[in-house]
Design an enzyme around this catalytic site. Structure first.
Site, PDB file in Angstrom:
ATOM      1  N   ARG A   1      19.111   0.520  17.793  1.00 17.79           N
ATOM      2  CA  ARG A   1      20.072   0.409  16.690  1.00 17.79           C
ATOM      3  C   ARG A   1      20.525   1.776  16.163  1.00 17.79           C
ATOM      4  NH1 ARG A   1      16.846  -3.488  12.878  1.00 17.79           N
ATOM      5  NH2 ARG A   1      15.169  -2.895  14.296  1.00 17.79           N
TER       6      ARG A   1
ATOM      7  N   THR B   1       3.668  -4.685  19.963  1.00 16.85           N
ATOM      8  CA  THR B   1       2.820  -3.771  19.193  1.00 16.85           C
ATOM      9  C   THR B   1       1.345  -3.940  19.557  1.00 16.85           C
ATOM     10  OG1 THR B   1       2.916  -5.439  17.437  1.00 16.85           O
ATOM     11  CG2 THR B   1       4.355  -3.531  17.197  1.00 16.85           C
TER      12      THR B   1
HETATM   13  C1  UD1 Z   1       6.652  -5.314  13.498  1.00 19.22           C
HETATM   14  C2  UD1 Z   1       5.696  -6.413  13.098  1.00 19.22           C
HETATM   15  C3  UD1 Z   1       6.244  -7.137  11.883  1.00 19.22           C
HETATM   16  C4  UD1 Z   1       6.474  -6.142  10.757  1.00 19.22           C
HETATM   17  C5  UD1 Z   1       7.383  -5.013  11.216  1.00 19.22           C
HETATM   18  C6  UD1 Z   1       7.485  -3.951  10.153  1.00 19.22           C
HETATM   19  C7  UD1 Z   1       4.666  -7.131  15.149  1.00 19.22           C
HETATM   20  C8  UD1 Z   1       4.595  -8.196  16.190  1.00 19.22           C
HETATM   21  N1  UD1 Z   1       5.531  -7.308  14.207  1.00 19.22           N
HETATM   22  O1  UD1 Z   1       7.897  -5.903  13.837  1.00 19.22           O
HETATM   23  O2  UD1 Z   1       5.339  -8.132  11.468  1.00 19.22           O
HETATM   24  O3  UD1 Z   1       7.035  -6.801   9.638  1.00 19.22           O
HETATM   25  O4  UD1 Z   1       6.842  -4.414  12.392  1.00 19.22           O
HETATM   26  O5  UD1 Z   1       8.432  -3.023  10.525  1.00 19.22           O
HETATM   27  O6  UD1 Z   1       3.909  -6.185  15.206  1.00 19.22           O
HETATM   28  N2  UD1 Z   1       6.346  -0.342  19.210  1.00 19.22           N
HETATM   29  C9  UD1 Z   1       5.654   0.157  20.289  1.00 19.22           C
HETATM   30  N3  UD1 Z   1       5.581  -0.612  21.408  1.00 19.22           N
HETATM   31  C10 UD1 Z   1       6.157  -1.819  21.487  1.00 19.22           C
HETATM   32  C11 UD1 Z   1       6.846  -2.331  20.376  1.00 19.22           C
HETATM   33  C12 UD1 Z   1       6.921  -1.555  19.244  1.00 19.22           C
HETATM   34  O7  UD1 Z   1       5.126   1.257  20.255  1.00 19.22           O
HETATM   35  O8  UD1 Z   1       6.034  -2.455  22.541  1.00 19.22           O
HETATM   36  C13 UD1 Z   1       6.465   0.484  18.012  1.00 19.22           C
HETATM   37  C14 UD1 Z   1       7.893   0.882  17.721  1.00 19.22           C
HETATM   38  O9  UD1 Z   1       8.203   2.142  18.306  1.00 19.22           O
HETATM   39  C15 UD1 Z   1       7.924   0.961  16.215  1.00 19.22           C
HETATM   40  C16 UD1 Z   1       6.875  -0.040  15.780  1.00 19.22           C
HETATM   41  O10 UD1 Z   1       6.056  -0.280  16.905  1.00 19.22           O
HETATM   42  O11 UD1 Z   1       7.532   2.232  15.736  1.00 19.22           O
HETATM   43  C17 UD1 Z   1       7.486  -1.338  15.279  1.00 19.22           C
HETATM   44  O12 UD1 Z   1       8.298  -1.897  16.262  1.00 19.22           O
HETATM   45  P1  UD1 Z   1       9.514  -2.836  15.886  1.00 19.22           P
HETATM   46  O13 UD1 Z   1      10.047  -3.415  17.129  1.00 19.22           O
HETATM   47  O14 UD1 Z   1      10.431  -2.121  14.972  1.00 19.22           O
HETATM   48  O15 UD1 Z   1       8.797  -3.937  14.971  1.00 19.22           O
HETATM   49  P2  UD1 Z   1       8.682  -5.489  15.186  1.00 19.22           P
HETATM   50  O16 UD1 Z   1       7.807  -5.759  16.343  1.00 19.22           O
HETATM   51  O17 UD1 Z   1      10.021  -6.087  15.121  1.00 19.22           O
HETATM   52 CA    CA Z   2      10.906  -2.000  12.795  1.00 11.03          CA
END
Ligand code: UD1
Ligand code: CA
Length: 485
Positions: free
Chosen positions: A19, A89
């Protein structure tokens, strides 16, 4: 300070950040003079964990070399964990664990690389709450007006935490919950390992959710809790450039407030921008529309602005810097700069010296009390103490191929419109006439003059430009002279 030192902090930064719509990886976008990732890693390092792990995948090489360049990378070993193709995550945390000792115990904190305002104190507070309740998991939650997109905190009738449900997996009732998951947690290392081992990708997004560790732990009868923060900015992520700008504004507001409380007068905090690595002493005054960037350092009593941008610049005590753009410059105590000065890297102005209006300087050592007051370029030069450089002078440093240096001694009085054709040296106490082109060295105490004597060709205008306003004016002037004779 903290007695509750986490065993490890894991910073998740493997996501793509689409985004942001940028060729620069999201977590490398700058905010207050540091990248988002630098902010996140600094907060993590501030809790003095035994291990600090950053999980990367997208643009891995750029992130790793950026992490290597951070000042804290030297004082603390930073571990890099590579996430594989399994998304989520939860998977990211699993990959981080592979870099940590197998028998790890104690508290493991998880934070995000794109949440720049989170502080070490807030993480410390979370760890303290977590450890004092002997929880398996403590999640930092927040009550928000618009929970869209976030995971929701699901509690039972008694208010105890049950689990976290993602927006995309939530039913209507769950979507109505306004308490959200910040994504920042303290885990007991054992509970984290067991919880991660239980994760599946059986959800709408086909990801391994770290959030599922909470539901799993709760079902296993372990104590889990959500601790709500009322400082929403600290858990806000920068997912697009609108959020980035809002976070930048808030960070800056906090910076200005901190400095004002520490004795700095900031006349207009709304138009003053101060990077996080700037230092400002008591009794400095910052006038409106001023940006203090990088490692700029301002000593007591200085007045900076209005409309001034200083990057990595030192300003001495009591100096005045008005409408100036400066980078990698050193301004001495009591010196005067501007209005409309351009100080380029390597400029050093001595105590009580002056760089005045429409003056550009670069690699220039200007001594104590020396002055370059008007309309000049000073490049690759040394000017001795107490010397005055006349208006509209140029240090001609470039021969089209190489740059050369000019040295002017102490207490010289140099004329206006002088050209110093480098390499050239002017001795102590020398003088020069107006419009001198200094091509040869000038000995100490000499007067240098390089212009031919002036000749006046009488009546030239009336003869050569007849009928012009100039000729008419000249005619009138000579008539006036005849009458008054
Ligand atoms: C996640 C949470 C959600 C929370 C939100 C807050 C999960 C499943 N969900 O949402 O409950 O409200 O964060 O912002 O955890 N990242 C990785 N590897 C991945 C995916 C993500 O390192 O495979 C990192 C991203 O770089 C980022 C963070 O984790 O810094 C959050 O990822 P993002 O996709 O923004 O969050 P959600 O999974 O949508
Ligand atoms: Ca996020």
């Amino acid at each position: 300070m903290s007695q509750t030192r986490p065993t490890a902090v894991i910073v998740l930064a493997a996501g793509q950040g689409t985004r942001m719509k940028s060729s620069l990886p999201k977590v490398m976008h700058p905010l207050g003079g540091r990248s988002l990732l630098h902010h996140a890693v600094s907060a993590a390092a501030g809790t003095a964990p035994e291990h600090l792990v950053v999980v990367v995948r997208h643009e891995r090489e750029r992130l790793v070399s950026h992490l290597d360049s951070l000042p804290l990378a030297a004082e603390r070993s930073l571990l890099i964990a590579d996430q594989d193709e399994i998304p989520g995550t939860g998977r990211a945390a699993e990959c981080a664990l592979t870099r940590l000792p197998e028998d790890i115990s104690g508290t493991v904190v998880v934070t995000y690389g794109d949440v720049p305002l989170l502080t070490a104190e807030t993480i410390d507070g979370l760890v303290e709450a977590h450890e004092s309740s002997s929880n398996a998991v403590t999640v930092l939650s927040a009550e928000v007006d618009d929970p869209t997109g976030y995971g929701r905190i699901v509690r039972d009738a008694s208010g105890a935490l049950l689990r976290i449900v993602e927006q995309k997996d939530a039913n209507e009732d769950e979507r109505a919950i306004s308490e959200i998951n910040s994504g920042i947690y303290a885990f007991d290392a054992d509970a984290l390992k067991k919880g991660l081992a239980s994760l599946t990708t059986d959800n709408v997004q086909g990801e391994k959710y770290l959030t599922d560790v909470i539901g799993f732990s709760r079902e296993a009868g372990l104590p889990v809790a959500a601790s709500a923060t009322d400082d929403l900015w600290q858990v806000e992520g920068a997912n697009d450039r609108v959020q980035l700008a809002n976070l930048g504004k808030e960070l800056n507001r906090r910076q200005c407030e901190r400095f004002m409380r520490a004795g700095v007068s900031i006349i207009d905090p709304d138009t003053t921008w101060i990077d996080v690595d700037v230092s400002i002493a008591e009794d400095v005054t910052i006038l409106p529309d001023t940006q203090l960037l990088g490692a700029t350092d301002i000593a007591t009593g200085a007045v900076v602005g209005p409309s001034t941008t200083l990057k990595d610049t030192e300003v001495g005590a009591g100096a005045h810097v008005v409408r100036t753009h400066g980078e990698l410059a050193v301004i001495g105590a009591g010196a005067d700069v501007g209005p409309f000065a351009y100080l380029r890297p390597g400029t050093r102005l001595g105590e009580s010296g002056k760089i005045g209006t429409f003056v550009e300087t670069k690699n220039a050592d200007i001594g104590a009390g020396a002055k370059v007051p008007h309309l000049s370029y000073v490049g690759d030069a040394e000017i001795g103490e107490g010397t005055n450089i006349g208006a509209a002078s140029v240090f001609v440093n470039y021969d089209g191929v190489n740059k050369h240096r000019t040295v002017v001694g102490k207490h010289a009085r140099m004329g206006s419109d002088n050209m110093y054709v480098a390499p050239v040296t002017v001795g102590d106490g020398a003088y020069s006439g107006a419009s001198t082109t200094v091509r040869k060295d000038v000995p100490a105490g000499a007067l240098a003059i390089s212009v031919a004597p002036q000749r006046n060709l009488e009546g030239w205008v009336q003869t050569n430009r007849p009928g012009t306003l100039a000729a008419q004016a000249a005619e009138n002037a000579s008539e006036g002279e005849r009458i008054s004779e």
